[in-house]
Structure formats: C-alpha cells, structure tokens
Motif scaffolding. Structure first.
Motif, short mmCIF file in Angstrom:
data_model
loop_
_atom_site.label_atom_id
_atom_site.label_comp_id
_atom_site.label_asym_id
_atom_site.label_seq_id
_atom_site.Cartn_x
_atom_site.Cartn_y
_atom_site.Cartn_z
N ILE A 152 0.84 -1.20 0.00
CA ILE A 152 0.00 0.00 0.00
C ILE A 152 0.88 1.25 0.00
CG2 ILE A 152 -1.59 1.35 1.47
CD1 ILE A 152 -2.73 -1.46 2.35
N TRP A 153 1.91 1.25 0.82
CA TRP A 153 2.81 2.40 0.95
C TRP A 153 3.43 2.75 -0.40
CZ3 TRP A 153 4.56 3.94 6.20
CH2 TRP A 153 5.44 5.03 6.19
N TYR A 154 4.03 1.74 -1.04
CA TYR A 154 4.70 2.00 -2.34
C TYR A 154 3.70 2.39 -3.42
CZ TYR A 154 9.37 0.60 -0.86
OH TYR A 154 10.60 0.56 -0.24
N ALA A 155 2.49 1.78 -3.39
CA ALA A 155 1.47 2.12 -4.40
C ALA A 155 1.03 3.57 -4.26
CB ALA A 155 0.27 1.19 -4.25
N LEU A 156 0.78 4.01 -3.03
CA LEU A 156 0.24 5.36 -2.81
C LEU A 156 1.32 6.43 -2.86
CD1 LEU A 156 -2.47 4.74 -0.07
CD2 LEU A 156 -2.68 4.65 -2.57
N ARG A 157 2.58 6.03 -2.75
CA ARG A 157 3.68 7.00 -2.82
C ARG A 157 3.66 7.73 -4.17
NH1 ARG A 157 9.66 4.77 -1.44
NH2 ARG A 157 9.45 5.53 0.69
N ASP A 158 3.16 7.05 -5.21
CA ASP A 158 3.16 7.64 -6.56
C ASP A 158 1.87 8.39 -6.89
OD1 ASP A 158 5.67 6.66 -6.99
OD2 ASP A 158 4.98 4.80 -7.94
N VAL A 159 0.95 8.48 -5.92
CA VAL A 159 -0.29 9.22 -6.16
C VAL A 159 -0.06 10.69 -5.78
CG1 VAL A 159 -2.72 9.47 -5.45
CG2 VAL A 159 -1.73 7.19 -5.72
N PRO A 160 -0.50 11.63 -6.62
CA PRO A 160 -0.36 13.06 -6.25
C PRO A 160 -1.01 13.31 -4.89
CG PRO A 160 -1.09 12.84 -8.53
CD PRO A 160 -1.11 11.46 -7.95
N ARG A 161 -0.30 14.09 -4.04
CA ARG A 161 -0.77 14.29 -2.67
C ARG A 161 -2.18 14.87 -2.60
NH1 ARG A 161 2.20 11.02 -2.36
NH2 ARG A 161 4.11 10.78 -1.17
N ALA A 162 -2.56 15.64 -3.60
CA ALA A 162 -3.91 16.24 -3.61
C ALA A 162 -5.00 15.18 -3.73
CB ALA A 162 -4.02 17.24 -4.77
N GLN A 163 -4.63 14.00 -4.28
CA GLN A 163 -5.63 12.92 -4.46
C GLN A 163 -5.69 11.98 -3.24
OE1 GLN A 163 -4.08 11.95 -8.68
NE2 GLN A 163 -6.23 11.33 -8.71
N LEU A 164 -4.73 12.15 -2.34
CA LEU A 164 -4.72 11.29 -1.14
C LEU A 164 -5.60 11.92 -0.06
CD1 LEU A 164 -0.93 10.32 -0.96
CD2 LEU A 164 -2.83 8.90 -1.77
N ARG A 165 -6.89 11.99 -0.36
CA ARG A 165 -7.80 12.72 0.53
C ARG A 165 -8.31 11.89 1.69
NH1 ARG A 165 -9.98 14.25 -4.49
NH2 ARG A 165 -9.29 16.31 -5.18
N LYS A 166 -8.45 10.59 1.49
CA LYS A 166 -9.10 9.81 2.56
C LYS A 166 -8.07 9.19 3.50
CE LYS A 166 -9.90 5.54 -0.07
NZ LYS A 166 -10.92 4.75 -0.75
N PRO A 167 -8.41 9.15 4.78
CA PRO A 167 -7.43 8.68 5.76
C PRO A 167 -7.20 7.17 5.71
CG PRO A 167 -9.51 9.21 6.83
CD PRO A 167 -9.65 9.62 5.40
N ILE A 168 -6.02 6.78 6.15
CA ILE A 168 -5.66 5.36 6.30
C ILE A 168 -5.29 5.15 7.76
CG2 ILE A 168 -4.05 3.54 5.63
CD1 ILE A 168 -3.73 5.01 2.94
N TYR A 169 -6.08 4.35 8.46
CA TYR A 169 -5.83 4.06 9.87
C TYR A 169 -5.11 2.71 9.97
CZ TYR A 169 -9.63 7.48 10.31
OH TYR A 169 -10.43 8.60 10.20
N VAL A 170 -3.89 2.70 10.48
CA VAL A 170 -3.14 1.46 10.68
C VAL A 170 -3.39 1.01 12.12
CG1 VAL A 170 -0.87 0.36 10.66
CG2 VAL A 170 -1.41 2.17 8.99
N ILE A 171 -4.05 -0.15 12.28
CA ILE A 171 -4.38 -0.60 13.64
C ILE A 171 -3.60 -1.88 13.99
CG2 ILE A 171 -6.66 0.46 13.60
CD1 ILE A 171 -7.88 -2.36 13.25
#
Length: 482
Positions: free
Chosen positions: A49-68
């Motif tokens: 997930i980390w590596y996949a989302l690293r390449d997404v523009p920060r403006a599109q990373l709108r929804k939170p990810i809760y690591v539990i």
C-alpha cells in the motif's frame, strides 16, 4: 492446502499490483483501516500500500488510512518489541512523506484483559471448547475501532493480509463474501465495512520474495523479521476481526499464555535459539495448561459455577460436577507466580522493561476479589508487596471495610450456630452494596439470589445428588430440596 500454487509474479508484475491498489483506493471515498500484526503478511500488505500510494499526487490522497495493531497485552514480548518499534517508524515516516496514515495501538478494556478474567474472575485457562479470550481481547477492540470509523465516515474498507493459499477454508470464506465485479468483499459481521485483500493471490514464497527484495519504506528490517520467523519456526497470528478468522494454530506468533495449543512450540523454539530469559514464561504457561488435567481441575476449581449453583452431568461412573471458576486460594497462587516471573525477567532482561500485568489490572483484580470473592483480607496489595518489596497507590475504598479480624469473629459465631460463614459474608456484602435507594422487592430479590446459591460442602452436594437425582442431568441449587 495446496502446496503447488502458482506464484503471483508469474501472472502479474509488481507494477500491476501497485496499480490495482491505487485504483481501489481512488475508486471511492471510504477510508481504509489496515490491520497490522507485525507478521509477514500484514507487513507485506502495508508495504504494498505504501509504495502504491507513494506515486499518487498528494492532492488525491484525501481519505485517511488508519493502521491498527491489536495488542492483547499478553503477546510474546519479543513480538511486542518488534511491533511497537515498527509502529513508531510507520507513523513518523508516513508524516514525513505526506501519506494520510495514522497509527493506532488497540488494547482490550481493563475488564476484558486476560489477567482480570483469569485471576480476577477465576475463568479457567482457555481451551478449544471454552476459548473465552479471542472475543474479548482480539475481536472486540478491533471491531469497536472499525465501528467508530463507520459512525464517523459512513463506510470503511478493512485491509487484511489474507491469502487464498493459506487453506481451502480461507479460500472458501473469501469467495463467499466477494462482491460480484469488485475487488472488495462484504465483512462477515460488521455492516458498512468492506474487506480488501491485496495479498489474496500471493503464496508464502511470494510474500518472502517481496519482503526480502523490496526494502521497508518505514526503515523496518525485513531480514530481522525473517530471522524471527526462523527462530520461532512460526506462522503469524492474524488480526482477528470475527470468529470466521482461524485461530493462531499450533505454531504461531501470539499470546505467550495460550493454552488452546498443547505445546507452545514457538516459545520453545525461541528459547532453543538463545532467548533463555523466556524460560520462566514458558514454565508459567505450562503450569496454567496443567490445570486442564481432570485431577488438577478438582483441586484448583470450585465445585460451584459463577452463578453459585452446582451443575453436573451424567457419566458412566455416576454424577460428575461441571466445575466452575478457579478457587480464590489458587488465584492468589497464580498472582504470586505471575509477579515472581515478572520480577525474575526484569532482573535478567532489564532492557525490555517488561510489564506482564499492569497496575490497572491489579486494581481491577483487587476490586473483583473484594466484591465477588469476599476477600476481606484484601490480599492483592499484600501479595504485591510480598513479591516485589514495593507498593502501588491503591485506590481508597469508601465505607467501612471488614478485615481478617471481623472474618475470624464471624467464623466463630457461624461455627457455634452451624451456619456457613460464606453465606453470612455474602448477605453482609449484599447489604453493603445497597448504595442507592432500592425498592423493597429488589432487596428481597437480591437476598433470595444469595440464599439460592449452594452453600453446602462439595461432599454434601455429591451425596445429595447421588441420593435424590441418580439419573438427572442439569443443575442443583439450594432451593430445590437437595
């Protein structure tokens, strides 16, 4: 289980897998809850997930990810150390990289912890037919967190490190809940919660190949993780969010006190590989497991259940009592031994700063012993002082508190009048418990509850059962003329 499953990398590139994760993340507004246990599968899922989302523009990373991460508070100490170290890094490096991840370490409420139930309430050591621990310590904290996020956001997606190749049963469950035409599945018990499993087509070898060839983005050491697995010859205990998730199995990273398995091969292997300081933990765990032996059960468990009644079943040789909680004297022994183990490990491995039982749990055990077991001696502070040579800021109790002297006097009077002293103590405690105005009928009802419990000795009960109920299966109470 199929041991010849085709590698996921023979059909898909890592870029394809990353793209799928991005597509699922961007497809809707549902926040993600990522289950992280510190084992190989949850580590691989979070890393993907980390590596996949690293390449997404920060403006599109709108929804939170809760690591539990759910800590039962009785996890193998080495694993706790590993998980806590990684959680700190995950939170820190996610912030530095601008990823919308936050870390949440979940623990059971103090009333649901292992020690409060085992030592405080006297629940017997868990076994396959009475596994009271999983629901309280693993499922409830995770589910409560997920439900709170559903209340906040409307819907959530839970990310789990489940793989189809783990077992046929796992594959079947994953098929059963899959939403047609979607990468998501329905959650088996929680409404408005969906499940995404990025590892579902991975084999065990695929997971290790990925972890050992792609470096950890939060600067974790995946080679250390592999060494930990080799040392423990272990599988991992997954994040459990419902009862369809299999339990940890025979060799796993999980609770060091687990008595559901016959032998803790994982802890034995860690000790064989140089972690000798864990020997007292293994000895305590084996001592606990031995209480499941039928002969030992008679010694350490009450003949009454927690409701104060005697339950019995018909067996070939006559009537057999279905035993209740651990006797208070044995619970005192368990607490003493546990504190001795904690002190011993702290001396041998001070850098771990190990806390096997917390002050909050000790306070709750003391409260339960006072209220439910009528421990007028107030044994918990005395045991703690005797073992550790220290004291805790014990909460002050309101109202008059009876002690050993009052109990001795009451016992003398009861012996003269041939009345069970425990019955009188229970009636006195019931009266002391009337803090608030209560209707007369409720007072009578509560007194009746006390009187209905079994107050005769085990021998008297067995003699009465044999005489009056030679063929009946069920339960006996003091009001049934037995």
């Amino acid at each position: 289980m199929n041991h010849h499953v085709e590698s996921v990398f023979s059909r898909r590139t890592l870029s394809d897998i990353y793209q799928e994760i991005r597509d699922v993340y961007l497809a809707n507004a549902m926040p993600w809850v990522v289950g992280y246990s510190g084992g190989k599968d949850s580590t691989a899922s979070l890393q993907l997930i980390w590596y996949a989302l690293r390449d997404v523009p920060r403006a599109q990373l709108r929804k939170p990810i809760y690591v539990i991460a759910t800590d039962t508070l009785v996890e193998t100490p080495l694993i706790v150390d590993h998980v806590n170290h990684n959680l700190g890094n995950i939170g820190r490096f996610a912030r530095e990289e601008g990823l919308p991840m936050t870390v949440h370490r979940l623990t059971p409420k103090v009333t649901d912890t292992f020690w409060v139930n085992l030592i405080g309430r006297g629940y017997p050591a868990p076994h396959s037919r009475f596994r009271w621990c999983t629901e309280r310590m693993k499922i409830r904290p995770a589910d409560e967190f997920i439900v709170s996020k559903v209340a906040q956001h409307g819907e959530v997606v839970l990310i789990l490190g489940q793989r189809r190749s783990e077992s046929q049963a796992r594959a079947q469950v994953m098929r059963e809940y899959r939403i047609t035409g979607s990468r998501l599945s329905r959650h088996s018990t929680l409404p408005k919660a969906y499940v995404y499993t990025p590892l579902e087509d991975f084999t065990t070898d695929d997971v290790w190949t990925y972890l050992l060839t792609v470096p950890s983005p939060w600067h974790g050491n995946n080679r250390d993780l592999a060494a930990l697995y080799r040392s423990a010859q272990s599988g991992e205990c997954p994040l459990i969010v419902d009862l369809s998730t299999p339990s940890c199995g025979n060799s796993r990273f999980g609770c060091w006190v687990c008595t559901v398995v016959e032998r803790d091969r994982s802890m034995e292997a860690l000790i064989d590989n140089g972690e000798e300081w864990m020997i007292p933990l293994l000895e305590f765990r084996d001592f606990l497991a031995a209480t499941q032996d039928p002969e030992r059960r008679r010694e350490v468990r009450d003949y009454r259940r927690r409701d104060g009644l005697v339950h019995f079943r018909k067996v070939q040789s006559g009537e057999d009592l279905i035993r209740g909680p651990y006797r208070l004297e044995f619970r005192k022994e368990l607490l003493t031994r546990l504190l001795q183990v904690q002190e011993q490990v702290r001396r041998e491995k001070p850098e771990l700063n190990l806390e096997l039982i917390s002050p909050a749990e000790l306070y709750e055990i003391r409260r339960l012993w006072r209220i439910e077991a009528h421990d007028w001696e107030d044994s918990v502070p005395a045991i703690y002082r005797a073992v550790t040579g220290r004291d805790l800021p014990w909460p002050q109790e309101d109202g008059a508190v009876f002690g050993p002297a009052e109990r001795a006097l009451l016992a003398q009077i009861c012996a003269e009048e041939d009345v069970p002293v425990e019955l009188l103590i229970a009636l006195i405690e019931q009266q002391r418990d009337q803090h608030l105005p209560t209707s007369r009928s409720r007072i009578v009802e509560r007194i009746d509850e006390v009187l209905r419990r079994e107050w005769r000795s085990e021998q008297e009960v067995l003699a009465a059962v044999e005489h009056y109920f030679p063929f009946v299966e069920g339960k006996v109470s003091a009001t049934k003329g037995v």
